[in-house]
Design a protein around this motif. Structure first.
Motif, PDB file in Angstrom:
ATOM      1  N   LEU A  64     -15.403  -2.522 -12.867  1.00  0.00           N
ATOM      2  CA  LEU A  64     -15.818  -3.454 -13.752  1.00  0.00           C
ATOM      3  C   LEU A  64     -16.083  -2.740 -15.217  1.00  0.00           C
ATOM      4  O   LEU A  64     -15.616  -3.229 -16.090  1.00  0.00           O
ATOM      5  N   PHE A  65     -16.529  -1.497 -15.048  1.00  0.00           N
ATOM      6  CA  PHE A  65     -16.572  -0.388 -16.165  1.00  0.00           C
ATOM      7  C   PHE A  65     -16.606   0.696 -16.050  1.00  0.00           C
ATOM      8  O   PHE A  65     -16.931   1.094 -14.716  1.00  0.00           O
ATOM      9  N   LYS A  66     -16.290   1.730 -16.968  1.00  0.00           N
ATOM     10  CA  LYS A  66     -16.660   3.031 -16.653  1.00  0.00           C
ATOM     11  C   LYS A  66     -18.022   3.470 -16.766  1.00  0.00           C
ATOM     12  O   LYS A  66     -18.748   3.003 -17.589  1.00  0.00           O
ATOM     13  N   TRP A  67     -18.575   3.997 -15.582  1.00  0.00           N
ATOM     14  CA  TRP A  67     -20.011   4.319 -15.563  1.00  0.00           C
ATOM     15  C   TRP A  67     -20.111   5.709 -16.038  1.00  0.00           C
ATOM     16  O   TRP A  67     -21.123   5.718 -17.027  1.00  0.00           O
ATOM     17  N   PHE A  68     -19.596   6.753 -15.558  1.00  0.00           N
ATOM     18  CA  PHE A  68     -19.658   7.941 -16.000  1.00  0.00           C
ATOM     19  C   PHE A  68     -18.413   8.588 -16.511  1.00  0.00           C
ATOM     20  O   PHE A  68     -17.560   8.410 -15.962  1.00  0.00           O
ATOM     21  N   GLN A  74     -15.143  11.609 -13.711  1.00  0.00           N
ATOM     22  CA  GLN A  74     -15.168  10.084 -14.177  1.00  0.00           C
ATOM     23  C   GLN A  74     -15.436   9.387 -13.014  1.00  0.00           C
ATOM     24  O   GLN A  74     -15.034   9.401 -11.721  1.00  0.00           O
ATOM     25  N   VAL A  75     -16.215   8.476 -13.007  1.00  0.00           N
ATOM     26  CA  VAL A  75     -16.839   7.443 -12.129  1.00  0.00           C
ATOM     27  C   VAL A  75     -16.798   6.109 -12.646  1.00  0.00           C
ATOM     28  O   VAL A  75     -17.571   5.856 -13.639  1.00  0.00           O
ATOM     29  N   LEU A 130     -24.880  -1.298  -2.459  1.00  0.00           N
ATOM     30  CA  LEU A 130     -24.533  -0.217  -1.389  1.00  0.00           C
ATOM     31  C   LEU A 130     -23.400  -0.438  -0.675  1.00  0.00           C
ATOM     32  O   LEU A 130     -22.407   0.359  -0.599  1.00  0.00           O
ATOM     33  N   VAL A 131     -23.095  -1.632  -0.091  1.00  0.00           N
ATOM     34  CA  VAL A 131     -21.975  -1.865   0.810  1.00  0.00           C
ATOM     35  C   VAL A 131     -20.758  -2.038  -0.051  1.00  0.00           C
ATOM     36  O   VAL A 131     -19.488  -2.006   0.378  1.00  0.00           O
ATOM     37  N   MET A 132     -20.867  -2.652  -1.398  1.00  0.00           N
ATOM     38  CA  MET A 132     -19.720  -2.977  -2.202  1.00  0.00           C
ATOM     39  C   MET A 132     -19.053  -1.587  -2.927  1.00  0.00           C
ATOM     40  O   MET A 132     -17.974  -1.935  -3.856  1.00  0.00           O
ATOM     41  N   ALA A 133     -19.825  -0.710  -3.033  1.00  0.00           N
ATOM     42  CA  ALA A 133     -19.361   0.315  -3.933  1.00  0.00           C
ATOM     43  C   ALA A 133     -17.999   0.826  -3.364  1.00  0.00           C
ATOM     44  O   ALA A 133     -17.635   0.863  -2.144  1.00  0.00           O
ATOM     45  N   ASN A 134     -17.316   1.495  -4.303  1.00  0.00           N
ATOM     46  CA  ASN A 134     -16.087   2.023  -3.975  1.00  0.00           C
ATOM     47  C   ASN A 134     -15.801   3.404  -4.349  1.00  0.00           C
ATOM     48  O   ASN A 134     -14.956   4.117  -4.319  1.00  0.00           O
ATOM     49  N   ASN A 135     -17.115   3.882  -4.742  1.00  0.00           N
ATOM     50  CA  ASN A 135     -17.118   5.530  -4.637  1.00  0.00           C
ATOM     51  C   ASN A 135     -18.538   5.906  -4.087  1.00  0.00           C
ATOM     52  O   ASN A 135     -19.530   5.120  -3.923  1.00  0.00           O
ATOM     53  N   TYR A 136     -18.758   7.160  -3.910  1.00  0.00           N
ATOM     54  CA  TYR A 136     -19.657   7.737  -3.313  1.00  0.00           C
ATOM     55  C   TYR A 136     -20.891   7.682  -4.229  1.00  0.00           C
ATOM     56  O   TYR A 136     -22.136   7.565  -3.660  1.00  0.00           O
ATOM     57  N   LEU A 137     -20.725   7.756  -5.814  1.00  0.00           N
ATOM     58  CA  LEU A 137     -21.708   7.745  -6.410  1.00  0.00           C
ATOM     59  C   LEU A 137     -22.518   6.445  -6.495  1.00  0.00           C
ATOM     60  O   LEU A 137     -23.762   6.344  -6.579  1.00  0.00           O
ATOM     61  N   LEU A 138     -21.707   5.435  -6.636  1.00  0.00           N
ATOM     62  CA  LEU A 138     -22.273   4.033  -6.774  1.00  0.00           C
ATOM     63  C   LEU A 138     -22.970   3.676  -5.186  1.00  0.00           C
ATOM     64  O   LEU A 138     -24.077   3.105  -5.286  1.00  0.00           O
ATOM     65  N   LEU A 139     -22.418   4.301  -4.151  1.00  0.00           N
ATOM     66  CA  LEU A 139     -22.931   4.158  -2.794  1.00  0.00           C
ATOM     67  C   LEU A 139     -24.521   4.949  -2.958  1.00  0.00           C
ATOM     68  O   LEU A 139     -25.501   4.178  -2.601  1.00  0.00           O
ATOM     69  N   TYR A 140     -24.454   6.044  -3.523  1.00  0.00           N
ATOM     70  CA  TYR A 140     -25.813   6.880  -3.518  1.00  0.00           C
ATOM     71  C   TYR A 140     -26.701   5.850  -4.364  1.00  0.00           C
ATOM     72  O   TYR A 140     -27.883   6.101  -4.185  1.00  0.00           O
ATOM     73  N   PHE A 192     -12.838  17.891  -3.973  1.00  0.00           N
ATOM     74  CA  PHE A 192     -11.609  16.743  -4.067  1.00  0.00           C
ATOM     75  C   PHE A 192     -11.625  16.470  -5.772  1.00  0.00           C
ATOM     76  O   PHE A 192     -10.431  15.911  -5.964  1.00  0.00           O
ATOM     77  N   GLY A 193     -12.584  16.458  -6.383  1.00  0.00           N
ATOM     78  CA  GLY A 193     -12.611  16.216  -7.897  1.00  0.00           C
ATOM     79  C   GLY A 193     -12.554  14.794  -7.903  1.00  0.00           C
ATOM     80  O   GLY A 193     -12.148  14.153  -9.193  1.00  0.00           O
ATOM     81  N   THR A 194     -12.961  14.071  -7.008  1.00  0.00           N
ATOM     82  CA  THR A 194     -13.145  12.531  -7.289  1.00  0.00           C
ATOM     83  C   THR A 194     -14.201  12.173  -6.175  1.00  0.00           C
ATOM     84  O   THR A 194     -14.650  12.700  -5.199  1.00  0.00           O
ATOM     85  N   LEU A 195     -14.825  10.931  -6.744  1.00  0.00           N
ATOM     86  CA  LEU A 195     -15.519  10.409  -5.478  1.00  0.00           C
ATOM     87  C   LEU A 195     -15.146   9.016  -5.083  1.00  0.00           C
ATOM     88  O   LEU A 195     -15.949   8.588  -4.349  1.00  0.00           O
TER      89      LEU A 195
END
Lengths: 637, 108, 201
Positions: A64-68, A74-75, A130-140, A192-195
């Motif tokens: 959707l957009f750049k969050w961090f 980069q998240v 939570l279930v639709m996140a595509n990275n760990y930070l959004l999951l968090y 890993f340098g990515t989430l």
């Protein structure tokens, strides 16, 4: 598909915002409409997503957009839909929708009506994130947001001290797990340098991290799951969370939020598959919790507490499945459990509703004829929980037990069978004590008032009862395992790592099934014998016979007391020590010292401020004198 | 050169000395008298010192701005007198005195 | 030459009047001496050929503003203050300081105007020499043209300032229904207490 999936979480969010802003003065008693409509729309979109994702190899990702964006950190704010997400979406929106409708009847007339629906919508949004996140930070983010909503909703009756304390307890206990989870997410990024899920899993597959690091990541993530899904050392908050309104217990503390841990471990299946030790821990804690919580369930008097411990126990089953790598079995049980446990909670809510708020089973009894719809649906839920053919619980529990047996972890299988026996026993103890018997053990006014719940409550019960009865056929063993096949693309990588054949065919093992149904029937029979046949004397006798054991079990193995004596005590005493020796001495000392300094300094220079205007003017002229002196000196020197 | 050929026959520094003297007399009045009215008088004296400066330089530089500015100084003096008198009146009404060193409410 | 002699006379009278103003016990006397000072200042303006400003000085300053003072003085009846101590406690230091500053002023002025010390006071010919002014129709015309051409905006602002001052003065003098302001009153003849800051905190 990318065009609409963002609407799935956004609609409940919009409902939340509108309801919380306008609810109090404007929408008031009509507050249920917006959330229910939003939820229904989300459910429809989830079905559409489900249909479209079927058979897709790759997940659909919508950034959707750049969050961090901080240096290399980069998240994106990205949503992802794959088969696993899609199942979770259906469970969350479907069961959620039913519970929303149920709440309309259950919460009717409550002064916080709009607030309740606003929080429910916020919860739905958080859970969907939570279930639709595509990275760990959004999951968090979703993880913490559901925790927050859980806090709000457990403490919904905030004027009740127990409810407020329970909310606080849930929040603090979850902090313990979330601390680990947060560390896990950080470790993932550092390593890993990515989430992003895809990036992380690829990196894990390429062996970018040592086994030790992977084990640490897996254990830290599991720590979060332990908190959220109430696994053994951190399970204490869930029973207390029953202070919240019953629909909340059904939605958050049975069907959706507590399964977030299971979802997260399943989502991270690749990481866990690379860390066999972590999987043993997961399975071990799951199995222990399944047995341990079911024991406690035997002795509880409060109908919702029984269900709470049952939830803990069933979540243990799910982790047991995850521990042996039966990912889809865990998700299957998650789904089935969402159906029947939501049903049981809502049924319990209906019972409580009809009993004018009574929760103690000791004051119920003989309700079967008075509230038939509740009784029948409750029976369906109870049979499903006990694992009786052909109810949903039978298939899902059997798949888990079958998986443990096939993996050769016989001790886990044994524990599972024992827990299944106890589960059947306490489930039917609850049903018999509540619905059977000669008379209702309550005061006359309450008895007179017993009535079937309104349509808004019974219709969801019936739908959930149907789902609990037939839902199991989605996951029949062997070639008929529709759900397993559907989920295959998600878990393919993890299965490959674990050395499973791509085709996950669990042969129908009739013997195992017969054993599990047999012990369940045995449990039911025992419950019948104790609580129906000899209800007059045997329960007391048994209680007297096993006095100490009963007391220990009734007091939940004194875990709460143990925590109070150790961790809480240590925290309180430590805090007090820090307060006395650090806060008061150093922090307050610094602040007070600063204040003292300025006070003394102020007192010293205070006389300058005489308040008489001519003294100030003299000052001005003194300044003028100085300036003129400088000019004169410059000029003539 | 303190005078200009064909200009005002009085040297400009005379104005400045007079202005300085008048200004300092006003300053002494402000600094030493307790009476609020005398202090207001002293203020007017100091403003007149400024005016003398302005007019003197206006003649010296053969420029009208100085004289124009005197008008504004007078406007400000009028405003100051009006407000100052109002304050004096209010003070006298409330405190029954005009001795300025008695007003020390704002002391630290 | 005559102008110079007249200037000296008026200047001496001005300073004398000013000193008289600030030394009078009786405020009315002080006020009259102030008017006298203003008239002398007006005379100096005349000598500078600033006729319009001089007239304004007499009409507005020595006239209107001073009438306001007189009015207030009479209105308040402040005669009782004559019995009180007239000078501030800081008078000696203030006097010494003022004299020093005056000396410095004089020194600086001397240094600046005598061009002996590296400074010089150069005249800028602004195009309004007495002859040019006479040719342009006299001081009033030139003054008005300069005012309304170059100083129009400040002129309007000045009018607003006067309005604000008027409103403020009216509001401050207006009697309040309840004497909320009165907090501490002094008996006539009171002296400031020789207080040092006392421990209050």
């Amino acid at each position: 598909m990318e065009s609409y999936i963002w609407l799935i979480p956004v609609l409940p969010l919009a409902a939340f915002i509108l309801t919380i802003i306008f609810g109090r003065w404007w929408i008031k008693e009509q507050a249920h409409w917006l959330p229910i409509l939003a939820m229904a729309a989300s459910f429809g979109l989830s079905i559409a997503a489900f249909v479209q994702i079927r058979g897709a190899e790759e997940p659909v990702i919508l950034n959707l957009f750049k969050w961090f964006s901080v240096g290399s950190f980069q998240v994106p704010f990205g949503l992802q839909v794959d088969q696993l997400t899609s199942i979770m979406l259906l469970v969350v929106t479907g069961v959620g929708l039913l519970i929303f409708i149920y709440s309309k009847g259950y919460m009717h007339g409550d002064p916080g009506y709009y607030r309740f629906f606003a929080y429910l919508s916020l919860f739905a949004f958080s859970m969907l994130m939570l279930v639709m996140a595509n990275n760990y930070l959004l999951l968090y983010f979703g993880w913490e947001a559901v925790g927050l909503c859980s806090y709000y909703l457990i403490g919904f009756f905030y004027h009740k001290p127990e409810a407020a304390a329970a909310g606080k307890k849930a929040f603090i206990v979850n902090r313990v797990g979330d601390f680990g989870f947060g560390l896990g997410v950080m470790l993932i990024f550092v390593t890993f340098g990515t989430l992003d899920y895809t990036g992380v899993f690829e990196a894990v597959g390429q062996g970018q991290a040592s086994n030790g690091i992977l084990l640490a990541i897996a254990l830290l993530l599991f720590m979060g799951a332990m908190g959220k899904s109430a696994q053994f050392p951190l399970h204490v908050w869930l029973p207390d969370a029953m202070e919240g309104p019953t629909p909340v217990s059904a939605l958050i503390h049975a069907a959706t939020m507590v399964t977030a841990g299971v979802y997260m471990v399943a989502r991270s299946s690749v990481i866990f598959a690379h860390a066999p030790t972590a999987m043993w821990v997961v399975g071990g804690i799951g199995a222990f919790t399944a047995l341990f919580a079911s024991f406690i369930g035997i002795a509880q008097k409060d109908i919702k507490k029984v269900l709470a411990y049952s939830t803990v126990s069933q979540l243990g089953y799910m982790f047991m499945a995850l521990g042996v790598g039966a990912w889809s079995a865990a998700i299957f049980h998650l789904m089935a459990h969402a159906f029947f446990k939501a049903l049981l909670f809502l049924g319990a809510g209906s019972v409580i509703h009809s009993m004018s708020g009574e929760q103690d089973m000791g004051r119920m009894g003989a309700l079967a004829r008075r509230i038939p719809a509740t009784w029948i649906t409750f029976m369906a839920g109870g049979l499903a929980l006990s694992g009786i053919f052909p109810f949903a619980g039978f298939w899902s529990k059997d798949e888990i037990l079958g998986a443990t047996f096939k993996e050769g972890v016989y001790i886990m299988w044994g524990v599972g069978i024992l827990a299944a026996f106890i589960t059947a026993f306490y489930t039917f103890r609850m049903i018999f004590v509540t619905f059977w018997g000669k008379e209702t053990r309550s005061d006359e006014a309450t008895v007179k008032h017993i009535h079937e719940s309104p349509k808004a409550m019974t219709v969801p019960l019936i739908i959930l009862a149907i789902a609990s009865t037939l839902g199991g056929f989605l996951g029949m063993p062997g070639q008929l395992n529709v759900l397993g096949k559907f989920l295959e693309p998600v878990f393919a990588v993890a299965d490959e790592v674990l050395g499973r054949e791509a085709e996950r065919i669990v042969t129908m093992d009739v013997v195992l099934m017969a054993i599990s149904v047999g012990v369940a029937l045995l449990g039911i029979t025992m419950a019948w014998y104790v609580y129906v046949r000899r209800a007059a004397d045997l329960p007391e006798k048994l209680g007297a016979r096993f006095g100490i054991a009963y007391k220990i079990v009734y007091n939940k193995f004194y875990i709460d007391e143990f925590y109070a004596a150790t961790f809480v005590r240590a925290a309180v005493d430590g805090s007090r020590w820090v307060w006395k020796h650090f806060d008061e001495l150093i922090i307050d000392g610094a602040v007070n010292g600063m204040g003292w300094l300025w006070q003394r300094g102020g007192t010293a220079v205070r006389p300058i401020q005489t308040g008489r205007v001519q003294n100030y003017m003299l000052g001005i002229f003194a300044g003028l004198f100085v300036v003129m002196t400088v000019i004169v000196v410059v000029m003539f020197a | 050169m303190s005078t200009v050929p064909g200009g005002i026959p009085i040297p400009v520094d005379w104005y400045l000395y007079l202005s300085a003297a008048l200004f300092m007399v006003g300053a002494v009045g402000i600094l030493t008298r307790r009476n609020l009215f005398i202090m207001l008088f002293s203020l007017e004296l100091m403003m007149n010192a400024v005016n003398i400066n302005l007019v003197g330089f206006s003649g010296f530089h053969q420029n009208m701005t100085g004289q124009n500015f005197v008008l504004f100084t007078m406007a400000i003096a009028a405003a100051e007198a009006a407000v100052g008198l109002a304050i004096a009146t209010a003070l006298f009404r409330n405190k029954k005195t005009l001795m300025v060193d008695l007003f020390d409410t704002m002391k630290g | 030459m005559v102008e110079k002699i007249l200037f000296i006379i008026f200047a001496v009278l001005t300073v004398a009047g000013a000193i008289g103003t600030i030394t009078r016990k009786n405020m009315i006397h002080g006020l009259l001496l102030l008017v006298f000072t203003f008239l002398n200042v007006a005379a100096i303006f005349f000598l500078t050929q600033a006729y319009f400003v001089a007239m304004i000085q007499i009409l507005v300053y020595a006239g209107a503003i001073m009438v306001l003072f007189v009015f207030v003085l009479m209105f308040l009846n402040l005669r009782s203050f004559q019995q009180e101590k007239q000078t501030h406690r800081q008078r000696w230091i203030a006097l010494v300081l003022s004299v020093l500053v005056l000396v410095e002023f004089v020194a600086v002025l001397y240094g600046v105007t005598k061009a002996k010390y590296g400074f010089s006071l150069a005249s800028v010919q602004g195009g309004y020499s007495p002859d040019q002014i006479a040719a342009a129709g006299g001081n009033n015309q030139v003054f008005a043209k300069a005012l309304f051409n170059d100083m129009l905006l400040p002129f309007e602002v000045a009018s607003v300032v006067l309005l604000v001052a008027m409103v403020g003065a009216i509001i401050m003098v207006k009697k309040e229904k309840h004497g909320q302001m009165a907090t501490r009153q002094w008996e006539p003849g009171a002296e400031p207490a020789l207080d040092v800051a006392e421990e209050e905190v």
